[in-house]
Design a protein around this motif. Structure first.
Motif, PDB file in Angstrom:
ATOM      1  N   GLY A  47       0.868  -1.262   0.034  1.00 48.68           N
ATOM      2  CA  GLY A  47       0.178  -0.014  -0.028  1.00 48.68           C
ATOM      3  C   GLY A  47       0.887   1.168  -0.135  1.00 48.68           C
ATOM      4  N   THR A  48       0.348   2.451   0.329  1.00 47.83           N
ATOM      5  CA  THR A  48       0.831   3.812   0.242  1.00 47.83           C
ATOM      6  C   THR A  48       0.218   4.635   1.146  1.00 47.83           C
ATOM      7  N   THR A  49       0.406   5.855   0.979  1.00 44.17           N
ATOM      8  CA  THR A  49      -0.237   6.834   1.669  1.00 44.17           C
ATOM      9  C   THR A  49      -1.478   7.410   0.937  1.00 44.17           C
ATOM     10  N   ASP A  50      -2.493   8.194   1.909  1.00 41.11           N
ATOM     11  CA  ASP A  50      -3.611   8.573   1.306  1.00 41.11           C
ATOM     12  C   ASP A  50      -3.522   9.392  -0.258  1.00 41.11           C
ATOM     13  N   ALA A  51      -2.439  10.407  -0.015  1.00 40.64           N
ATOM     14  CA  ALA A  51      -2.539  11.177  -1.231  1.00 40.64           C
ATOM     15  C   ALA A  51      -1.769  10.703  -2.477  1.00 40.64           C
ATOM     16  N   SER A  52      -0.976   9.583  -2.275  1.00 39.73           N
ATOM     17  CA  SER A  52      -0.348   9.030  -3.423  1.00 39.73           C
ATOM     18  C   SER A  52      -1.417   8.124  -3.982  1.00 39.73           C
ATOM     19  N   ALA A  53      -2.200   7.358  -3.205  1.00 36.17           N
ATOM     20  CA  ALA A  53      -3.344   6.634  -3.580  1.00 36.17           C
ATOM     21  C   ALA A  53      -4.282   7.335  -4.591  1.00 36.17           C
ATOM     22  N   GLU A  54      -4.539   8.661  -3.766  1.00 36.11           N
ATOM     23  CA  GLU A  54      -5.521   9.582  -4.519  1.00 36.11           C
ATOM     24  C   GLU A  54      -4.888  10.009  -5.980  1.00 36.11           C
ATOM     25  N   ALA A  55      -3.706  10.007  -6.085  1.00 37.91           N
ATOM     26  CA  ALA A  55      -3.261  10.517  -7.228  1.00 37.91           C
ATOM     27  C   ALA A  55      -3.585   9.372  -8.350  1.00 37.91           C
ATOM     28  N   ILE A  56      -3.270   8.102  -7.932  1.00 39.68           N
ATOM     29  CA  ILE A  56      -3.577   7.094  -9.004  1.00 39.68           C
ATOM     30  C   ILE A  56      -5.240   7.495  -9.078  1.00 39.68           C
ATOM     31  N   SER A  57      -5.750   7.369  -8.197  1.00 39.83           N
ATOM     32  CA  SER A  57      -7.550   7.563  -8.450  1.00 39.83           C
ATOM     33  C   SER A  57      -7.778   8.534  -9.503  1.00 39.83           C
ATOM     34  N   ALA A  58      -6.911   9.805  -9.590  1.00 38.54           N
ATOM     35  CA  ALA A  58      -7.272  10.880 -10.336  1.00 38.54           C
ATOM     36  C   ALA A  58      -6.874  10.528 -11.736  1.00 38.54           C
ATOM     37  N   GLY A  59      -6.104   9.581 -12.035  1.00 31.52           N
ATOM     38  CA  GLY A  59      -5.475   9.306 -13.390  1.00 31.52           C
ATOM     39  C   GLY A  59      -4.040   9.601 -13.600  1.00 31.52           C
ATOM     40  N   LEU A  60      -3.257   9.855 -12.483  1.00 35.57           N
ATOM     41  CA  LEU A  60      -1.942  10.199 -12.682  1.00 35.57           C
ATOM     42  C   LEU A  60      -1.457   9.054 -13.277  1.00 35.57           C
ATOM     43  N   ALA A  61      -0.720   9.090 -14.302  1.00 38.45           N
ATOM     44  CA  ALA A  61      -0.066   7.894 -14.927  1.00 38.45           C
ATOM     45  C   ALA A  61       1.315   8.041 -15.810  1.00 38.45           C
ATOM     46  N   ASN A  62       1.403   9.484 -16.257  1.00 39.18           N
ATOM     47  CA  ASN A  62       2.520   9.767 -17.155  1.00 39.18           C
ATOM     48  C   ASN A  62       3.464  11.103 -16.483  1.00 39.18           C
ATOM     49  N   VAL A  63       4.631  11.019 -16.779  1.00 38.49           N
ATOM     50  CA  VAL A  63       5.575  12.144 -16.536  1.00 38.49           C
ATOM     51  C   VAL A  63       4.566  13.328 -16.722  1.00 38.49           C
TER      52      VAL A  63
END
Length: 391
Positions: free
Chosen positions: A122-138
Motif C-alpha cells: 500500500g501507500t499513503t492517502d495522497a499518493s493513492a488518490e493521485a492514482i485514483s485521479a488518473g496520474l499515469a504519465n510524467v
C-alpha cells in the motif's frame, strides 16, 4: 545531531514531516516508550502488520523517514543508527503494489476477511488518490482539495528541490515532486462553523447543502472579493514557505464588506497559495503538463473556476471522486496480476469536465496576488511573535 561527516545527511533538508527527528524525540523524551517499541510504523504499515504479521512500508512513504532513508539509493542509512535508532526497528521496504503477505487466521477472525487473501504494502492517502485521479504519465500532477492541499507531480527523475519535497513514486523508475498547503477545506469548515449558522439551519430544514449555499454566497461577491486579501495560514504553512508559525490574516476589511466577501476571500486565498507554489516550481524548472483536481473541494465549481483563473491553468476534474480507496483497489489489481502496470489507470479514469481560465477578474486577481505575496513578508515577524507567545 552531530552528523556533518555523513554525506547523505549533509544533502538533506529536514522539515516537520521528517520521521527521523520524531523518533529521536521519543528516544530522548520517552525512553520507556522507546525501549518497548519493536517497530516504528506508519498508519498504513500498522494495518498491514496487523493483517499479515509483517512490518513493511512502501518506498514512496519511506522517503519521509529522513534522515534514516536515502531515497536516491533506496536504502536505509546505516550510519544513522548511532544517532537515531537501530535499522531493525524500521519496516522492510517494497514498491507500493507488491504483495507482502496474506491475511492470517487471527486477522481473518477479527476482520471477516478470508484467510490467505493477498495483501499489498500500500501507500499513503495522497499518493493513492493521485492514482485514483488518473496520474499515469510524467508531467501529470494531482492537486488534492481536502482539509489541506497536497500535490504530487510525476517526474522522470528524483529532483533535488529547494522549497519542495521529492521522492521515488510507487513503482521502479517512477518519481514524484511534492508539496502542499496546510489548509483548504479546513478553512471552509471553519467559516461554516463560525459564520454559517443560517446555511446550516436551512440544510437541517431540508434546504440546500450548506457548502453549496456558501458557494452560491461567494458567487455574489466579485473577483477580488471587493479588495479583501486573506492569507490562508491558519495552521502555519507547508510549501513553499515551510513556516509552522505563520498565521492567517484577513486584510483590507472595511464597513462595506459582507460575509460573501470574506468567504470568497478565503476561497481566493487558497488559489493564491496554489499560484505561489506553481511559480516557485517554475523557478526550479518544474512544469506540470496536466493538473488533475480531486477531493471534496472539487464539488464547489465556483472555487475551481477561481483557482483556474488565479493560477491561469486548466483543471481536469475526473468523473469519479471516490478518493484514495479507488487507487488502492487499482494497486491491489496490479499486485495480483489483474493489471499490467500503473499506466492502465487511464482505462479506469474518465474526465468529468475541464475548468479553463476566464478573462473575468484577471486584473483584480493580479492586484490582490501582489498584496498576498507582500503581506506575508511584511507581517511574518509579527506572526512569529504571536506564535512564540502562545507557547
Amino acid at each position: 545531531l552531530k552528523t556533518s561527516s555523513i554525506p547523505h545527511f549533509r544533502e538533506l533538508t529536514l522539515d516537520s514531516q521528517s520521521s527521523g527527528p520524531k523518533i529521536l524525540w521519543i528516544r530522548n523524551n520517552e525512553p520507556d516508550v522507546y525501549e518497548r517499541t519493536r517497530y516504528f510504523l506508519t498508519s498504513e504499515s500498522y494495518l498491514v502488520y496487523k493483517l499479515t504479521g509483517k512490518a513493511t512500508i512502501d518506498i514512496y512513504t519511506a522517503g519521509a523517514f529522513a534522515p534514516l532513508f536515502n531515497s536516491a539509493g533506496i536504502a536505509y542509512v546505516d550510519e544513522m543508527e548511532a544517532h537515531i535508532t537501530e535499522i531493525d526497528r524500521l519496516p522492510d521496504y517494497y514498491w507500493s503494489h507488491e504483495v507482502v503477505g496474506e491475511v492470517t487466521a487471527q486477522a481473518a477472525a477479527e476482520t471477516g476477511l478470508a484467510e490467505g487473501t493477498p495483501v499489498i504494502v500500500g501507500t499513503t492517502d495522497a499518493s493513492a488518490e493521485a492514482i485514483s485521479a488518473g496520474l499515469a504519465n510524467v508531467g501529470d500532477m494531482m492537486l488534492m482539495f481536502g482539509s489541506s492541499i497536497f500535490f504530487i507531480l510525476q517526474t522522470d527523475r528524483i529532483i533535488k528541490p529547494k522549497k519542495f519535497w521529492a521522492s521515488n513514486f510507487l513503482d521502479k523508475g517512477t518519481y514524484a515532486f511534492l508539496g502542499g498547503l496546510s489548509t483548504s477545506g479546513s478553512l471552509t469548515r471553519w467559516f461554516l462553523n463560525e459564520f454559517g449558522q443560517s446555511e446550516q439551519e436551512q440544510e437541517h430544514q431540508g434546504g440546500p447543502n450548506a457548502y453549496a449555499a456558501l458557494a452560491d454566497l461567494a458567487a455574489t461577491s466579485p473577483p477580488g472579493a471587493n479588495g479583501l486579501v486573506t492569507l490562508p495560514y491558519f495552521e502555519g504553512e507547508r510549501t513553499p514557505l515551510h513556516d509552522p508559525r505563520a498565521k492567517g490574516v484577513v486584510f483590507g476589511l472595511s464597513i462595506k464588506h459582507t460575509r460573501a466577501d470574506v468567504y470568497r476571500s478565503l476561497l481566493e486565498s487558497v488559489a493564491y497559495g496554489i499560484r505561489h507554489n506553481l511559480e516557485e516550481m517554475q523557478l526550479e524548472n518544474v512544469y506540470p503538463e496536466r493538473i488533475l483536481a480531486v477531493g471534496g473541494g472539487t464539488k464547489n465549481m465556483e472555487w475551481m473556476q477561481i483557482v483556474s483563473d488565479v493560477a491561469n491553468v486548466p483543471l481536469y476534474v475526473p468523473e469519479q471522486q471516490i478518493g484514495a480507496s479507488y487507487g488502492d483497489a487499482f494497486m491491489a489489481g496490479i499486485g495480483v496480476g489483474v493489471f499490467d502496470g500503473y499506466s492502465d489507470i487511464s482505462k479506469w479514469v474518465r474526465m468529468r469536465h475541464v475548468v479553463t481560465p476566464q478573462e473575468t477578474g484577471v486584473s483584480a486577481y493580479n492586484f490582490n496576488y501582489k498584496i498576498f505575496r507582500n503581506l506575508y513578508e511584511q507581517t511574518k515577524s509579527l506572526m512569529h511573535e504571536i506564535s512564540d507567545n502562545e507557547r
